[in-house]
Design an enzyme around this catalytic site. Structure first.
Site, PDB file in Angstrom:
ATOM      1  N   LEU A   1      60.959 -47.260  19.164  1.00 44.86           N
ATOM      2  CA  LEU A   1      59.822 -47.368  18.253  1.00 44.86           C
ATOM      3  C   LEU A   1      58.595 -46.668  18.843  1.00 44.86           C
ATOM      4  CD1 LEU A   1      60.194 -51.169  17.372  1.00 44.86           C
ATOM      5  CD2 LEU A   1      61.141 -49.212  16.133  1.00 44.86           C
ATOM      6  N   PRO A   2      58.656 -45.356  19.029  1.00 44.29           N
ATOM      7  CA  PRO A   2      57.473 -44.662  19.555  1.00 44.29           C
ATOM      8  C   PRO A   2      56.317 -44.780  18.559  1.00 44.29           C
ATOM      9  CG  PRO A   2      59.150 -43.080  18.869  1.00 44.29           C
ATOM     10  CD  PRO A   2      59.749 -44.443  18.725  1.00 44.29           C
ATOM     11  N   HIS A   3      55.117 -44.898  19.081  1.00 42.12           N
ATOM     12  CA  HIS A   3      53.956 -45.027  18.199  1.00 42.12           C
ATOM     13  C   HIS A   3      52.719 -44.498  18.900  1.00 42.12           C
ATOM     14  CE1 HIS A   3      54.554 -48.775  20.449  1.00 42.12           C
ATOM     15  NE2 HIS A   3      53.242 -48.870  20.506  1.00 42.12           N
ATOM     16  N   ALA A   4      51.764 -44.098  18.085  1.00 40.13           N
ATOM     17  CA  ALA A   4      50.528 -43.529  18.643  1.00 40.13           C
ATOM     18  C   ALA A   4      49.414 -43.622  17.620  1.00 40.13           C
ATOM     19  CB  ALA A   4      50.761 -42.064  19.031  1.00 40.13           C
TER      20      ALA A   4
END
Length: 154
Positions: free
Chosen positions: A64-67
């Site tokens: 779950l990459p997030h930015a």
């Protein structure tokens, strides 16, 4: 918050293989750019910066990459199913084949957290992940992700 609010059909893709975690981040950013107009180079930089704080591979083949991205006005999602899993430094040390990335406005405190909770909770469902892995077609994946699970039996 629902998957319908987070995800456009054109933000769902099946990728044969990513040579590395960094290459996967580029694939995510390019998809975010084409679907939402998010600048790809900024997205890669923001994703890699977030990864440096700790890997976003949550286990069982899911990441779950997030930015946070300056200049966007709502939380956007990107979904990638990898036909060949990639090493992601996940908590269980297993390679990743299901990736749901989130991009949030810089000041999107609670909305970002709600989106992350929705995606995390949904992708902890082994039956949903099995269904996603069994359907390597972007339009089918979009339908599976956006179907109303609240009316289904627990």
């Amino acid at each position: 918050m629902t998957f319908l609010e987070l995800l456009k059909p054109q933000a769902v893709k099946v990728v044969a293989a990513a040579s590395s975690k960094k290459r996967l981040m580029h694939d995510i950013a390019e998809l975010a750019e084409s679907a939402y107009g998010i600048h790809a180079a900024s997205a890669v930089e923001a994703l890699m910066e977030r990864e440096s704080l700790g890997p976003t591979g949550v286990g069982h083949g899911v990441a779950l990459p997030h930015a946070r991205i300056p200049g966007i006005d709502q939380v956007h999602g990107v979904f990638i199913l990898l036909e060949k899993p990639v090493e992601f430094e996940a908590v269980d040390r297993q390679p990743v084949d299901i990736v749901f990335a989130l991009f949030a406005p810089e000041d999107a405190g609670v909305e970002h957290l709600k989106a992350l909770a929705l995606v995390s909770r949904s992708l902890r469902d082994a039956a949903l992940c099995t269904k996603l892995r069994a359907n390597p077609d972007p339009s089918t994946l979009y339908a599976v992700l956006t179907e109303d699970r609240s009316s289904q039996a627990a």
